[in-house]
Design a protein around this motif. Structure first.
Motif, PDB file in Angstrom:
ATOM      1  N   ASP A 103       0.815  -1.220   0.000  1.00 39.69           N
ATOM      2  CA  ASP A 103       0.000   0.000   0.000  1.00 39.69           C
ATOM      3  C   ASP A 103       0.847   1.267   0.000  1.00 39.69           C
ATOM      4  O   ASP A 103       0.317   2.358   0.233  1.00 39.69           O
ATOM      5  N   GLY A 104       2.155   1.148  -0.275  1.00 36.19           N
ATOM      6  CA  GLY A 104       3.030   2.310  -0.184  1.00 36.19           C
ATOM      7  C   GLY A 104       3.656   2.689  -1.507  1.00 36.19           C
ATOM      8  O   GLY A 104       3.983   1.825  -2.335  1.00 36.19           O
ATOM      9  N   ALA A 105       3.829   3.994  -1.746  1.00 36.51           N
ATOM     10  CA  ALA A 105       4.534   4.484  -2.926  1.00 36.51           C
ATOM     11  C   ALA A 105       5.988   4.035  -2.844  1.00 36.51           C
ATOM     12  O   ALA A 105       6.630   4.150  -1.799  1.00 36.51           O
ATOM     13  N   ALA A 106       6.528   3.516  -3.981  1.00 36.40           N
ATOM     14  CA  ALA A 106       7.819   2.842  -3.905  1.00 36.40           C
ATOM     15  C   ALA A 106       8.827   3.275  -4.954  1.00 36.40           C
ATOM     16  O   ALA A 106       9.990   2.885  -4.865  1.00 36.40           O
ATOM     17  N   GLY A 107       8.434   4.063  -5.953  1.00 37.18           N
ATOM     18  CA  GLY A 107       9.430   4.412  -6.956  1.00 37.18           C
ATOM     19  C   GLY A 107       8.809   4.984  -8.203  1.00 37.18           C
ATOM     20  O   GLY A 107       7.578   5.058  -8.348  1.00 37.18           O
ATOM     21  N   LEU A 108       9.691   5.363  -9.134  1.00 41.08           N
ATOM     22  CA  LEU A 108       9.271   6.069 -10.336  1.00 41.08           C
ATOM     23  C   LEU A 108      10.007   5.537 -11.556  1.00 41.08           C
ATOM     24  O   LEU A 108      11.220   5.309 -11.519  1.00 41.08           O
ATOM     25  N   GLY A 109       9.249   5.348 -12.645  1.00 40.06           N
ATOM     26  CA  GLY A 109       9.817   5.068 -13.952  1.00 40.06           C
ATOM     27  C   GLY A 109       9.215   6.037 -14.948  1.00 40.06           C
ATOM     28  O   GLY A 109       8.025   6.361 -14.868  1.00 40.06           O
ATOM     29  N   ILE A 110      10.018   6.523 -15.890  1.00 39.93           N
ATOM     30  CA  ILE A 110       9.573   7.547 -16.825  1.00 39.93           C
ATOM     31  C   ILE A 110       9.645   7.011 -18.250  1.00 39.93           C
ATOM     32  O   ILE A 110      10.660   6.425 -18.647  1.00 39.93           O
ATOM     33  N   ARG A 111       8.554   7.214 -18.995  1.00 42.11           N
ATOM     34  CA  ARG A 111       8.540   6.834 -20.413  1.00 42.11           C
ATOM     35  C   ARG A 111       8.203   8.051 -21.259  1.00 42.11           C
ATOM     36  O   ARG A 111       7.386   8.894 -20.865  1.00 42.11           O
ATOM     37  N   GLU A 112       8.833   8.121 -22.407  1.00 45.80           N
ATOM     38  CA  GLU A 112       8.582   9.175 -23.380  1.00 45.80           C
ATOM     39  C   GLU A 112       8.056   8.585 -24.672  1.00 45.80           C
ATOM     40  O   GLU A 112       8.417   7.470 -25.047  1.00 45.80           O
ATOM     41  N   SER A 113       7.219   9.345 -25.358  1.00 44.93           N
ATOM     42  CA  SER A 113       6.702   8.919 -26.654  1.00 44.93           C
ATOM     43  C   SER A 113       6.684  10.113 -27.597  1.00 44.93           C
ATOM     44  O   SER A 113       6.718  11.274 -27.169  1.00 44.93           O
ATOM     45  N   ALA A 114       6.615   9.804 -28.887  1.00 46.89           N
ATOM     46  CA  ALA A 114       6.566  10.877 -29.882  1.00 46.89           C
ATOM     47  C   ALA A 114       5.186  11.510 -29.942  1.00 46.89           C
ATOM     48  O   ALA A 114       5.057  12.697 -30.246  1.00 46.89           O
ATOM     49  N   GLY A 115       4.146  10.727 -29.667  1.00 48.85           N
ATOM     50  CA  GLY A 115       2.778  11.227 -29.731  1.00 48.85           C
ATOM     51  C   GLY A 115       2.139  11.306 -28.363  1.00 48.85           C
ATOM     52  O   GLY A 115       2.788  11.097 -27.321  1.00 48.85           O
ATOM     53  N   LEU A 116       0.840  11.575 -28.364  1.00 45.63           N
ATOM     54  CA  LEU A 116       0.116  11.748 -27.103  1.00 45.63           C
ATOM     55  C   LEU A 116      -0.207  10.424 -26.431  1.00 45.63           C
ATOM     56  O   LEU A 116      -0.568  10.404 -25.250  1.00 45.63           O
ATOM     57  N   VAL A 117      -0.137   9.319 -27.155  1.00 44.97           N
ATOM     58  CA  VAL A 117      -0.438   8.000 -26.599  1.00 44.97           C
ATOM     59  C   VAL A 117       0.871   7.257 -26.344  1.00 44.97           C
ATOM     60  O   VAL A 117       1.686   7.099 -27.250  1.00 44.97           O
ATOM     61  N   THR A 118       1.070   6.828 -25.110  1.00 45.97           N
ATOM     62  CA  THR A 118       2.268   6.071 -24.750  1.00 45.97           C
ATOM     63  C   THR A 118       2.069   4.633 -25.199  1.00 45.97           C
ATOM     64  O   THR A 118       1.311   3.875 -24.601  1.00 45.97           O
ATOM     65  N   ASP A 119       2.758   4.247 -26.282  1.00 45.33           N
ATOM     66  CA  ASP A 119       2.530   2.938 -26.887  1.00 45.33           C
ATOM     67  C   ASP A 119       3.772   2.064 -26.769  1.00 45.33           C
ATOM     68  O   ASP A 119       4.697   2.358 -25.996  1.00 45.33           O
ATOM     69  N   GLU A 120       3.811   0.978 -27.559  1.00 45.69           N
ATOM     70  CA  GLU A 120       4.922   0.032 -27.467  1.00 45.69           C
ATOM     71  C   GLU A 120       6.228   0.593 -28.004  1.00 45.69           C
ATOM     72  O   GLU A 120       7.279  -0.049 -27.876  1.00 45.69           O
ATOM     73  N   TYR A 121       6.196   1.776 -28.601  1.00 45.74           N
ATOM     74  CA  TYR A 121       7.421   2.399 -29.109  1.00 45.74           C
ATOM     75  C   TYR A 121       7.960   3.460 -28.158  1.00 45.74           C
ATOM     76  O   TYR A 121       8.869   4.220 -28.506  1.00 45.74           O
ATOM     77  N   ALA A 122       7.416   3.544 -26.973  1.00 44.77           N
ATOM     78  CA  ALA A 122       7.884   4.522 -25.988  1.00 44.77           C
ATOM     79  C   ALA A 122       9.295   4.174 -25.519  1.00 44.77           C
ATOM     80  O   ALA A 122       9.765   3.038 -25.673  1.00 44.77           O
ATOM     81  N   ARG A 123       9.966   5.156 -24.946  1.00 43.71           N
ATOM     82  CA  ARG A 123      11.328   4.997 -24.442  1.00 43.71           C
ATOM     83  C   ARG A 123      11.334   5.176 -22.925  1.00 43.71           C
ATOM     84  O   ARG A 123      10.566   5.977 -22.390  1.00 43.71           O
ATOM     85  N   PHE A 124      12.216   4.466 -22.264  1.00 41.71           N
ATOM     86  CA  PHE A 124      12.387   4.594 -20.800  1.00 41.71           C
ATOM     87  C   PHE A 124      13.609   5.464 -20.520  1.00 41.71           C
ATOM     88  O   PHE A 124      14.688   5.197 -21.027  1.00 41.71           O
ATOM     89  N   LEU A 125      13.412   6.504 -19.705  1.00 39.91           N
ATOM     90  CA  LEU A 125      14.508   7.401 -19.317  1.00 39.91           C
ATOM     91  C   LEU A 125      14.705   7.366 -17.806  1.00 39.91           C
ATOM     92  O   LEU A 125      13.722   7.332 -17.049  1.00 39.91           O
ATOM     93  N   PRO A 126      15.950   7.422 -17.354  1.00 37.76           N
ATOM     94  CA  PRO A 126      16.200   7.432 -15.910  1.00 37.76           C
ATOM     95  C   PRO A 126      15.952   8.806 -15.310  1.00 37.76           C
ATOM     96  O   PRO A 126      15.765   9.797 -16.022  1.00 37.76           O
ATOM     97  N   HIS A 127      15.962   8.867 -13.977  1.00 38.20           N
ATOM     98  CA  HIS A 127      15.753  10.139 -13.289  1.00 38.20           C
ATOM     99  C   HIS A 127      16.656  10.212 -12.062  1.00 38.20           C
ATOM    100  O   HIS A 127      17.229   9.215 -11.614  1.00 38.20           O
ATOM    101  N   VAL A 128      16.745  11.418 -11.531  1.00 38.91           N
ATOM    102  CA  VAL A 128      17.562  11.652 -10.344  1.00 38.91           C
ATOM    103  C   VAL A 128      16.931  12.787  -9.545  1.00 38.91           C
ATOM    104  O   VAL A 128      16.264  13.670 -10.102  1.00 38.91           O
ATOM    105  N   ILE A 129      17.091  12.737  -8.230  1.00 40.63           N
ATOM    106  CA  ILE A 129      16.676  13.839  -7.357  1.00 40.63           C
ATOM    107  C   ILE A 129      17.923  14.662  -7.064  1.00 40.63           C
ATOM    108  O   ILE A 129      18.900  14.148  -6.523  1.00 40.63           O
ATOM    109  N   LEU A 130      17.878  15.929  -7.456  1.00 43.48           N
ATOM    110  CA  LEU A 130      19.047  16.798  -7.265  1.00 43.48           C
ATOM    111  C   LEU A 130      18.720  17.882  -6.254  1.00 43.48           C
ATOM    112  O   LEU A 130      17.622  18.415  -6.264  1.00 43.48           O
TER     113      LEU A 130
END
Length: 393
Positions: free
Chosen positions: A366-393
């Motif tokens: 029941d707890g928030a545990a992490g984040l993953g980020i995906r990018e897409s060329a269009g408005l719909v996140t589909d099977e061609y999306a990309r995964f990008l890492p992140h950092v807290i600065l």
């Protein structure tokens, strides 16, 4: 929340493959190969942004549990397309006995640009993927590129702890970890392998198996593995709507362990997760909590005022990876589709340098545990999306 360009590490593909992301490239419709794991850029967040997101995710999870209770209490299974009374009864019983059933993880997809409240786009609480890259590969990337940084990522520790806490709910014997041989990329295989590793670190005995290798022993009336051992507990990366309706569906229902020793196979995730992985949940949430800052207006009978106001998105109730999603701009003639859909207000994904980003916020127990980020060329996140890492600065 900012997007930064950066040079990828030399040998990045081999690095992430060794860390479990054996699908670092995506074959596009034109036949070209492009990175799925994309470390040519990354996102940075401030700690207050992450804390606000954590709070929103845990509140959304609580709202979803409340909506599930409402669906069961008011017998609204038909709104989810569950019209079989027997299946509805099994799901309801699973919900009522949820304290006796192991339940591990889920992933919210959120619209967020750093300037306002995060908006819930959907909740995959049954078969979420992109776990290996979120829990493992991006953590090692951060340690190498930003050794003094931090990351919203306690996934591994929380998963191990969840298996430890819930081990008492499991029947005797190994936990079978199952994926489908139809997975050509290896994403399902590695997701299940990673979850199996976290279970083993929690002290559980495990076995690997494919869905296609599960057998049925007619004499004992039990599911068995390829060595004819009873499958008493099974983590499956296989949607419940398939499991309950394929040719083995009647056996699943007859042997479903809903807690209290009422069956012979304990499935993880449990059957009540069908209530949270259905897009009808979005409309029921809005009905129960209209105007909530983390929700978008959504309906089941059509787009209503959304067609003229801000536009809408039509989502099949059980679609995955953007399949079947249609985008309708404001002023478009409203369209009510033949198939059951959820009509949700159009909230265009934030545009960072031409990239449309969606946040995948993970929940363990029941707890928030992490984040993953995906990018897409269009408005719909589909099977061609990309995964990008992140950092807290």
């Amino acid at each position: 929340m900012k997007r930064h360009c950066i040079d990828p590490r030399p040998g990045w593909q081999q690095i992430v493959e060794e860390q479990g992301v054996v699908y670092p490239l995506t074959r596009c419709p034109d036949g070209s190969l492009r990175p799925y794991w994309d470390e040519s850029a990354y996102y940075s967040f401030t700690l207050p942004e992450v804390e606000a997101l954590e709070e929103a995710v845990e509140e959304l999870h609580a709202l979803c549990l409340g909506a599930a209770a409402h669906i069961v209490e008011q017998n609204r299974f038909a709104d989810l397309g569950i019209t079989d009374p027997g299946l509805a009864a099994l799901v309801a019983e699973s919900w009522r006995r949820r304290a006796e059933l192991p339940s591990i993880y889920g992933r919210f997809d959120l619209r967020y640009d750093g300037t306002g409240p995060a908006k819930m786009l959907e909740y995959n609480a049954d078969t979420p993927t992109s776990l290996v890259e979120a829990a493992s590969a991006q953590w090692f990337w951060m340690e190498e590129r930003f050794p003094d940084g931090d990351q919203w990522n306690s996934l591994h520790e929380r998963l191990v702890a969840a298996w430890k806490r819930q081990s008492a709910l499991l029947p005797p014997g190994p936990v079978h970890f199952v994926h489908s041989d139809a997975d050509e990329l290896g994403e399902d295989l590695m997701t299940v392998a990673y979850l199996r590793e976290t279970a083993e670190q929690a002290g559980l005995a495990t076995e690997a198996l494919s869905v296609e290798e599960i057998g049925w022993d007619r004499l004992s009336g039990r599911f068995v593995d390829e060595r004819l051992r009873f499958i008493r507990s099974c983590f499956k990366l296989y949607p419940w709507e398939w499991l309950a309706t394929d040719r083995f569906g009647p056996y699943v229902r007859d042997t479903l362990d809903n807690g209290g020793g009422t069956g012979t196979t304990c499935w993880i995730e449990p059957a009540w997760k069908m209530l949270l992985s259905n897009k009808a949940l979005l409309a029921i949430l809005w009905e129960l909590h209209p105007g909530h800052p983390n929700l978008l207006p959504a309906y089941l009978d059509g787009p209503r005022e959304l067609a003229e106001a801000r536009g809408y998105v039509a989502k099949p109730l059980l679609g995955r990876e953007g399949a079947g999603v249609t985008v309708h701009e404001p002023g478009d003639a409203p369209v009510v589709r033949d198939e059951a859909c959820c009509y949700q207000e159009l909230a265009p994904l934030p545009d960072f340098d031409g990239n449309h980003v969606v946040l995948g916020a993970w929940v363990v127990e029941d707890g928030a545990a992490g984040l993953g980020i995906r990018e897409s060329a269009g408005l719909v996140t589909d099977e061609y999306a990309r995964f990008l890492p992140h950092v807290i600065l």
